[in-house]
Design an enzyme around this catalytic site. Structure first.
Site, PDB file in Angstrom:
ATOM      1  N   ASN A   7       0.883  -1.171   0.000  1.00  0.00           N
ATOM      2  CA  ASN A   7       0.000   0.000   0.000  1.00  0.00           C
ATOM      3  C   ASN A   7       0.919   1.220   0.000  1.00  0.00           C
ATOM      4  O   ASN A   7       1.471   1.591   1.031  1.00  0.00           O
ATOM      5  CB  ASN A   7      -0.886  -0.041   1.251  1.00  0.00           C
ATOM      6  CG  ASN A   7      -1.854   1.119   1.309  1.00  0.00           C
ATOM      7  OD1 ASN A   7      -1.799   2.031   0.475  1.00  0.00           O
ATOM      8  ND2 ASN A   7      -2.731   1.108   2.290  1.00  0.00           N
ATOM      9  N   LYS A  14       3.291   0.816   3.160  1.00  0.00           N
ATOM     10  CA  LYS A  14       2.939  -0.227   4.127  1.00  0.00           C
ATOM     11  C   LYS A  14       3.022  -1.574   3.417  1.00  0.00           C
ATOM     12  O   LYS A  14       2.670  -1.665   2.235  1.00  0.00           O
ATOM     13  CB  LYS A  14       1.509  -0.028   4.627  1.00  0.00           C
ATOM     14  CG  LYS A  14       1.351   1.187   5.516  1.00  0.00           C
ATOM     15  CD  LYS A  14      -0.046   1.207   6.132  1.00  0.00           C
ATOM     16  CE  LYS A  14      -0.426   2.613   6.499  1.00  0.00           C
ATOM     17  NZ  LYS A  14      -1.808   2.958   6.287  1.00  0.00           N
ATOM     18  N   ARG A  90      -2.478  -2.092  -3.552  1.00  0.00           N
ATOM     19  CA  ARG A  90      -3.701  -1.319  -3.341  1.00  0.00           C
ATOM     20  C   ARG A  90      -3.628  -0.078  -4.230  1.00  0.00           C
ATOM     21  O   ARG A  90      -2.694   0.716  -4.138  1.00  0.00           O
ATOM     22  CB  ARG A  90      -3.795  -0.889  -1.881  1.00  0.00           C
ATOM     23  CG  ARG A  90      -4.998  -0.021  -1.658  1.00  0.00           C
ATOM     24  CD  ARG A  90      -4.938   0.706  -0.359  1.00  0.00           C
ATOM     25  NE  ARG A  90      -6.106   1.555  -0.243  1.00  0.00           N
ATOM     26  CZ  ARG A  90      -6.140   2.664   0.476  1.00  0.00           C
ATOM     27  NH1 ARG A  90      -5.097   3.050   1.153  1.00  0.00           N
ATOM     28  NH2 ARG A  90      -7.240   3.375   0.530  1.00  0.00           N
ATOM     29  N   HIS A 179     -12.779   2.967  -0.111  1.00  0.00           N
ATOM     30  CA  HIS A 179     -12.827   1.898   0.913  1.00  0.00           C
ATOM     31  C   HIS A 179     -13.515   0.642   0.356  1.00  0.00           C
ATOM     32  O   HIS A 179     -14.035  -0.164   1.125  1.00  0.00           O
ATOM     33  CB  HIS A 179     -13.627   2.315   2.177  1.00  0.00           C
ATOM     34  CG  HIS A 179     -13.014   3.400   2.985  1.00  0.00           C
ATOM     35  ND1 HIS A 179     -13.779   4.380   3.606  1.00  0.00           N
ATOM     36  CD2 HIS A 179     -11.733   3.667   3.317  1.00  0.00           C
ATOM     37  CE1 HIS A 179     -12.978   5.201   4.265  1.00  0.00           C
ATOM     38  NE2 HIS A 179     -11.725   4.799   4.110  1.00  0.00           N
ATOM     39  N   HIS A 207     -18.008   1.882   7.635  1.00  0.00           N
ATOM     40  CA  HIS A 207     -16.545   1.881   7.789  1.00  0.00           C
ATOM     41  C   HIS A 207     -16.191   3.204   8.464  1.00  0.00           C
ATOM     42  O   HIS A 207     -16.157   4.262   7.835  1.00  0.00           O
ATOM     43  CB  HIS A 207     -15.890   1.761   6.400  1.00  0.00           C
ATOM     44  CG  HIS A 207     -14.387   1.802   6.442  1.00  0.00           C
ATOM     45  ND1 HIS A 207     -13.599   0.715   6.154  1.00  0.00           N
ATOM     46  CD2 HIS A 207     -13.527   2.806   6.754  1.00  0.00           C
ATOM     47  CE1 HIS A 207     -12.324   1.035   6.291  1.00  0.00           C
ATOM     48  NE2 HIS A 207     -12.256   2.310   6.645  1.00  0.00           N
ATOM     49  N   LEU A 208     -15.983   3.132   9.780  1.00  0.00           N
ATOM     50  CA  LEU A 208     -15.771   4.358  10.556  1.00  0.00           C
ATOM     51  C   LEU A 208     -14.342   4.380  11.091  1.00  0.00           C
ATOM     52  O   LEU A 208     -14.041   3.752  12.115  1.00  0.00           O
ATOM     53  CB  LEU A 208     -16.772   4.432  11.722  1.00  0.00           C
ATOM     54  CG  LEU A 208     -18.255   4.209  11.354  1.00  0.00           C
ATOM     55  CD1 LEU A 208     -19.128   4.235  12.603  1.00  0.00           C
ATOM     56  CD2 LEU A 208     -18.731   5.250  10.347  1.00  0.00           C
ATOM     57  N   ASP A 283      -8.919  12.318  17.002  1.00  0.00           N
ATOM     58  CA  ASP A 283      -8.888  10.928  17.450  1.00  0.00           C
ATOM     59  C   ASP A 283     -10.072  10.659  18.389  1.00  0.00           C
ATOM     60  O   ASP A 283     -10.238  11.356  19.392  1.00  0.00           O
ATOM     61  CB  ASP A 283      -7.565  10.651  18.163  1.00  0.00           C
ATOM     62  CG  ASP A 283      -7.361   9.167  18.395  1.00  0.00           C
ATOM     63  OD1 ASP A 283      -8.235   8.535  19.031  1.00  0.00           O
ATOM     64  OD2 ASP A 283      -6.337   8.654  17.932  1.00  0.00           O
ATOM     65  N   GLU A 384      -8.285  -5.384   4.885  1.00  0.00           N
ATOM     66  CA  GLU A 384      -8.078  -5.031   3.478  1.00  0.00           C
ATOM     67  C   GLU A 384      -6.876  -5.776   2.895  1.00  0.00           C
ATOM     68  O   GLU A 384      -6.894  -6.174   1.734  1.00  0.00           O
ATOM     69  CB  GLU A 384      -7.894  -3.516   3.353  1.00  0.00           C
ATOM     70  CG  GLU A 384      -9.212  -2.780   3.581  1.00  0.00           C
ATOM     71  CD  GLU A 384      -9.043  -1.302   3.882  1.00  0.00           C
ATOM     72  OE1 GLU A 384      -8.602  -0.987   5.007  1.00  0.00           O
ATOM     73  OE2 GLU A 384      -9.331  -0.475   3.011  1.00  0.00           O
TER      74      GLU A 384
HETATM   75  P1  ADP Z   1      -7.627   5.156   8.857  1.00  0.00           P
HETATM   76  O1  ADP Z   1      -7.253   3.783   8.324  1.00  0.00           O
HETATM   77  O2  ADP Z   1      -8.724   5.829   8.104  1.00  0.00           O
HETATM   78  O3  ADP Z   1      -6.458   6.050   9.130  1.00  0.00           O
HETATM   79  P2  ADP Z   1      -8.491   3.643  11.188  1.00  0.00           P
HETATM   80  O4  ADP Z   1      -9.518   2.763  10.617  1.00  0.00           O
HETATM   81  O5  ADP Z   1      -7.188   3.057  11.611  1.00  0.00           O
HETATM   82  O6  ADP Z   1      -8.245   4.929  10.289  1.00  0.00           O
HETATM   83  O7  ADP Z   1      -9.154   4.373  12.444  1.00  0.00           O
HETATM   84  C1  ADP Z   1      -8.383   5.271  13.191  1.00  0.00           C
HETATM   85  C2  ADP Z   1      -9.279   5.873  14.246  1.00  0.00           C
HETATM   86  O8  ADP Z   1      -9.861   4.832  15.042  1.00  0.00           O
HETATM   87  C3  ADP Z   1      -8.476   6.718  15.227  1.00  0.00           C
HETATM   88  O9  ADP Z   1      -8.442   8.047  14.806  1.00  0.00           O
HETATM   89  C4  ADP Z   1      -9.262   6.580  16.482  1.00  0.00           C
HETATM   90  O10 ADP Z   1     -10.115   7.692  16.563  1.00  0.00           O
HETATM   91  C5  ADP Z   1     -10.139   5.352  16.323  1.00  0.00           C
HETATM   92  N1  ADP Z   1      -9.906   4.346  17.344  1.00  0.00           N
HETATM   93  C6  ADP Z   1      -8.986   3.380  17.374  1.00  0.00           C
HETATM   94  N2  ADP Z   1      -9.074   2.655  18.522  1.00  0.00           N
HETATM   95  C7  ADP Z   1     -10.096   3.191  19.226  1.00  0.00           C
HETATM   96  C8  ADP Z   1     -10.690   2.911  20.485  1.00  0.00           C
HETATM   97  N3  ADP Z   1     -10.265   1.927  21.259  1.00  0.00           N
HETATM   98  N4  ADP Z   1     -11.715   3.677  20.879  1.00  0.00           N
HETATM   99  C9  ADP Z   1     -12.143   4.680  20.102  1.00  0.00           C
HETATM  100  N5  ADP Z   1     -11.644   4.990  18.925  1.00  0.00           N
HETATM  101  C10 ADP Z   1     -10.621   4.272  18.481  1.00  0.00           C
END
Ligand code: ADP
Length: 397
Positions: A7, A14, A90, A179, A207-208, A283, A384
């Site tokens: 990726n 990555k 990717r 995504h 997908h959050l 975050d 993924e």
């Molecule tokens: P991306 O791949 O879009 O960078 P991810 O899917 O890795 O993002 O999600 C990252 C987000 O997940 C972080 O910004 C954080 O807000 C949230 N996150 C990760 N672990 C936790 C947790 N234990 N509780 C709440 N939110 C979390």
């Protein structure tokens, strides 16, 4: 077969080495700050400690060389070079050309290049990653797996904007969605967990993560998704606005004497929950902590994020006429019972109920709906890299 999954971003790369037979990860890691001072490779061979090496990486070719070196060196390597049977890349944007993963050849490289203006930050970096791998591993088959491919089944009325049709014809301006590898993996896995044929299911995948998107998956096919021409549309994200009145761009430009680039930067990097929380954090862990202490900035940001998710769930239920299950995935969706709880508490209109005890789950497949819930709610961790490795194996075995 051992599959290397790559990726590649503009300054990072990555990687994961996956065994196609066991589907286990053999090694995973990251090259950071490629082309910048202070570059380093960080990787973890499975069952061993994390290894960090500061190494100059003037370009991606050097980064790939270091990845291969890390995977094959005599001291703590995990494979022989000739054991790497294929590489899966990717690729962010496949435009309308790519509806599924493909083996990379010159024609495919040209087509990825042709749609680069739709993803000017990502596709050129992805291409650099492919070319660097071809140089270092000549003769090894490579596969392109597109973020947009899964969404190519959307009907015209879902992917068109209310713009003059000529803009679609001339420039391909439409909803593409992103995504896709995650939405595809999670929707397939959900059907397996539910013990049903995907053809009989109407699913919503949430997908959050830092980037966030929803998709409506009807009979195994994507029929709508919240990201658009670019990954800026749709949900409120870590730092991105999601849906916004396009007139806001001109309005801010005039008020602040700003350029298009300035406003684009604001919409992508300084907005979302970061901006809504008055710069408290992007975050969700920080936001949750502050929310629980009654911090008004955190409450505003998270409540606005949640409201947008619920609104899209309502819209996608209407689009499909029904919803059987709602799946939560990615960083927030997999790990944050708190945010899932806020979302699910607003799904009473669907007859959905939450099992509060089950909702404490983090990073595991689990039903979180109550026994009486009319809609199944479930957590399905995305993968993924595994999805890319599977497609790569299927095309190269
Ligand atoms: P991306 O791949 O879009 O960078 P991810 O899917 O890795 O993002 O999600 C990252 C987000 O997940 C972080 O910004 C954080 O807000 C949230 N996150 C990760 N672990 C936790 C947790 N234990 N509780 C709440 N939110 C979390």
């Amino acid at each position: 077969m051992k599959i290397l999954v790559i990726n590649c971003g503009s300054s990072s790369l990555k990687f994961q080495l996956i065994d196609s037979e066991t589907e286990g990860v053999i090694c995973k890691g990251l090259c950071e700050r490629i082309g910048i001072d202070g570059s380093r490779i960080v990787y973890t061979p499975v069952g061993k400690d994390k290894i960090t090496k500061e190494e100059p990486m003037p370009d991606h070719n050097r980064a790939i060389e270091l990845v291969i070196e890390a995977l094959t060196n005599a001291e703590n390597g995990v494979v022989k070079l000739e054991e790497i049977g294929a590489v899966g890349h990717r690729i962010v944007h496949g435009g309308e050309k790519f509806t599924k993963s493909v083996v990379i050849n010159d024609e495919v490289l040209k087509a990825i290049e042709d749609v680069s203006d739709l993803a000017p930050l990502h596709n050129p970096a992805n291409l650099i990653g492919i070319r660097a791998c071809q140089k270092v591993m000549p003769g090894v088959p490579m596969v392109a797996v597109f973020d947009t491919a899964f969404h190519q089944t959307m009907p015209e009325y879902a992917y068109l904007y209310g713009l003059h049709y000529s803009y679609y014809e001339k420039y391909g301006i439409r909803r593409y969605g992103f995504h896709g590898t995650s939405h595809s993996y999670v929707s397939k896995r959900a059907a397996e967990i539910l013990g049903k044929d995907a053809a009989d299911l109407k699913l919503i995948v949430c997908h959050l993560g830092n980037g966030a998107s929803l998709s409506a998956v009807d009979g195994g096919k994507c029929v709508d998704t919240s990201m658009g021409l670019t990954p800026l549309e749709g949900l409120i994200m870590g730092t991105r606005t999601g849906d916004i009145d396009p007139s806001v761009v001109e309005f801010i430009m005039k008020k602040e004497n700003a350029s298009v680039a300035d406003v684009t930067n604001i919409l992508n990097k300084k907005s979302g929950v970061l901006g809504l929380s008055n710069d408290l954090s992007s975050d969700f862990r920080d936001l949750e902590d502050a929310y629980l202490k009654g911090d008004k900035n955190a409450i505003r940001a998270v409540d606005t994020f949640v409201y947008r998710v619920v609104k899209y769930i309502g819209a996608y239920t209407a689009a499909m006429g029904r919803v059987d299950a709602i799946c939560f995935t990615a960083g927030v969706g997999e790990n944050s019972g708190f945010t899932r709880g806020l979302i699910c508490d607003k799904l009473g209109f669907l007859g959905a109920t939450l099992d509060k005890e089950a909702n404490k789950v983090r990073g595991e497949e689990k039903f979180i709906s109550g026994a009486d819930s009319k809609v199944k709610l479930l957590v399905v961790p995305t993968n993924e890299e595994l999805a890319i490795a599977r497609d790569t194996y299927a095309l190269c075995k």
